[in-house]
Design an enzyme around this catalytic site. Structure first.
Site, mmCIF file in Angstrom:
data_model
loop_
_atom_site.group_PDB
_atom_site.id
_atom_site.type_symbol
_atom_site.label_atom_id
_atom_site.label_comp_id
_atom_site.label_asym_id
_atom_site.label_seq_id
_atom_site.Cartn_x
_atom_site.Cartn_y
_atom_site.Cartn_z
ATOM 1 N N ASP A 2 0.826 -1.202 0.000
ATOM 2 C CA ASP A 2 0.000 0.000 0.000
ATOM 3 C C ASP A 2 0.866 1.259 0.000
ATOM 4 O OD1 ASP A 2 0.943 -0.527 2.549
ATOM 5 O OD2 ASP A 2 -1.033 -0.814 3.429
ATOM 6 N N GLU B 139 -9.701 -1.188 5.466
ATOM 7 C CA GLU B 139 -10.330 -0.897 6.750
ATOM 8 C C GLU B 139 -11.572 -1.765 6.937
ATOM 9 O OE1 GLU B 139 -8.695 0.665 8.834
ATOM 10 O OE2 GLU B 139 -8.298 2.765 8.388
ATOM 11 N N ASP C 219 -7.657 -2.228 14.475
ATOM 12 C CA ASP C 219 -9.058 -2.421 14.072
ATOM 13 C C ASP C 219 -9.230 -3.645 13.166
ATOM 14 O OD1 ASP C 219 -7.900 -1.618 11.706
ATOM 15 O OD2 ASP C 219 -9.136 0.177 11.445
HETATM 16 C C1 F6R Z 1 1.525 -1.515 6.163
HETATM 17 C C2 F6R Z 1 0.144 -1.965 6.245
HETATM 18 C C3 F6R Z 1 -0.640 -1.927 7.502
HETATM 19 C C4 F6R Z 1 0.177 -2.285 8.733
HETATM 20 C C5 F6R Z 1 -0.690 -2.222 9.983
HETATM 21 C C6 F6R Z 1 0.098 -2.529 11.236
HETATM 22 O O1 F6R Z 1 2.024 -1.655 4.853
HETATM 23 O O2 F6R Z 1 -0.380 -2.348 5.255
HETATM 24 O O3 F6R Z 1 -1.723 -2.826 7.397
HETATM 25 O O4 F6R Z 1 0.706 -3.565 8.577
HETATM 26 O O5 F6R Z 1 -1.249 -0.949 10.100
HETATM 27 O O6 F6R Z 1 1.082 -1.545 11.405
HETATM 28 P P1 F6R Z 1 2.254 -1.740 12.470
HETATM 29 O O7 F6R Z 1 3.026 -2.906 12.021
HETATM 30 O O8 F6R Z 1 3.047 -0.460 12.368
HETATM 31 O O9 F6R Z 1 1.609 -1.922 13.775
#
Ligand code: F6R
Length: 262
Positions: free
Chosen positions: A67, A144, A137
């Site tokens: 992403d 999301e 979440d």
């Molecule tokens: C990042 C992504 C997000 C993260 C998620 C957890 O490329 O796609 O889904 O993996 O927000 O983030 P962290 O690892 O920073 O807790």
């Protein structure tokens, strides 16, 4: 789904790096899906160390990002491409042209950009191993809650909770976190041949339990891993703390025939 409960980041780094190492060795054109954020960092540190020791090479690999934010200036330190360069690819021998990520300058461009991105992934032969984190979440990529479980790469609007979580990369300023992103869809993610989701810390425990043991639902996008034939969830003790079947997962992994890899 295989659930592996480890004693922390170093063990997670070794276990997941072993699985990536296996992909790198078993294919002439290995394709790795990379995630940003904090969760995969122990894996990236382990991969960099093994590369420095001459134990692994990414010379023939390709890598695809999950992403990217929409609307950040090119080369912005907060962009996911810059993040992954700083945390991994600047320190290994993956050729520059072999790192790809979804990108769109404007939300209106994201559908076409998403279609092209999917074509590039397909042209590479699909993703062999996709790393994932999980949002508090339950999001994966930037899908999301309420995202279609069949979605493909497209624009999404971030929830305030996710922007708040990610403010740590923007000097703590939630307002500076872009509202829009381009992300692989849940359907895109499910196309990868092996999914490896990493979660650490108590703040992820509820989302992990819902994804692994709760019902399949668009309200917990990570629950889509339940549909995948080869999904591995790698946790530390805190992230595993709300799992009801934790004893069973530990026994199953300890008694896995032949090896304790994932
Ligand atoms: C990042 C992504 C997000 C993260 C998620 C957890 O490329 O796609 O889904 O993996 O927000 O983030 P962290 O690892 O920073 O807790």
């Amino acid at each position: 789904m295989e659930v592996v409960i480890t004693d922390g980041p170093a063990a997670i780094g070794r276990l997941v790096a072993d699985a990536i190492d296996q992909v790198l060795r078993s294919s002439e054109a290995p394709v790795i899906g990379l995630a940003t954020g904090s969760s995969p960092l122990p894996v990236y540190q382990e991969l960099i160390a093994r590369h420095r020791d001459g134990a692994i090479t990414f010379e023939h690999a390709q890598a695809f990002l999950l992403d990217e934010y929409i609307g950040l200036p090119e080369g912005s330190p907060q962009s996911y491409r810059t993040f992954i360069e700083a945390q991994l690819t600047d320190h290994i021998d993956l050729p520059n042209r072999a790192l790809d990520g979804p990108s769109a300058a404007r939300v209106e461009d994201a559908s076409a950009a998403g279609r092209c991105y999917e074509q590039r992934i397909a042209a590479a032969g699909g993703i062999d191993l996709q790393l994932l984190g999980i949002g508090s979440d339950g999001h994966i990529g930037f899908n999301e809650p309420s995202s279609s479980l069949a979605s493909r790469t497209r624009a999404k609007t971030l929830m305030d909770a996710t922007r708040h979580d990610n403010a740590r990369f923007f000097d703590g300023d939630t307002d500076a976190v872009p509202r829009h992103v381009i992300t692989q869809g849940i359907g895109t993610i499910l196309d990868a041949r092996h999914l490896v989701l990493i979660a650490m810390g108590e703040s992820k425990a509820a989302a992990v339990a819902a994804a692994v043991e709760g019902p399949l639902t668009a309200m917990i996008p990570a629950s889509a891993l339940q549909l995948h034939r080869h999904a591995t969830v790698v946790l530390d003790e805190e992230a595993a703390s709300r799992l009801r079947l934790d004893t069973y997962y530990r026994e199953a992994f300890d008694n896995k025939p032949h090896c304790q890899g994932i």
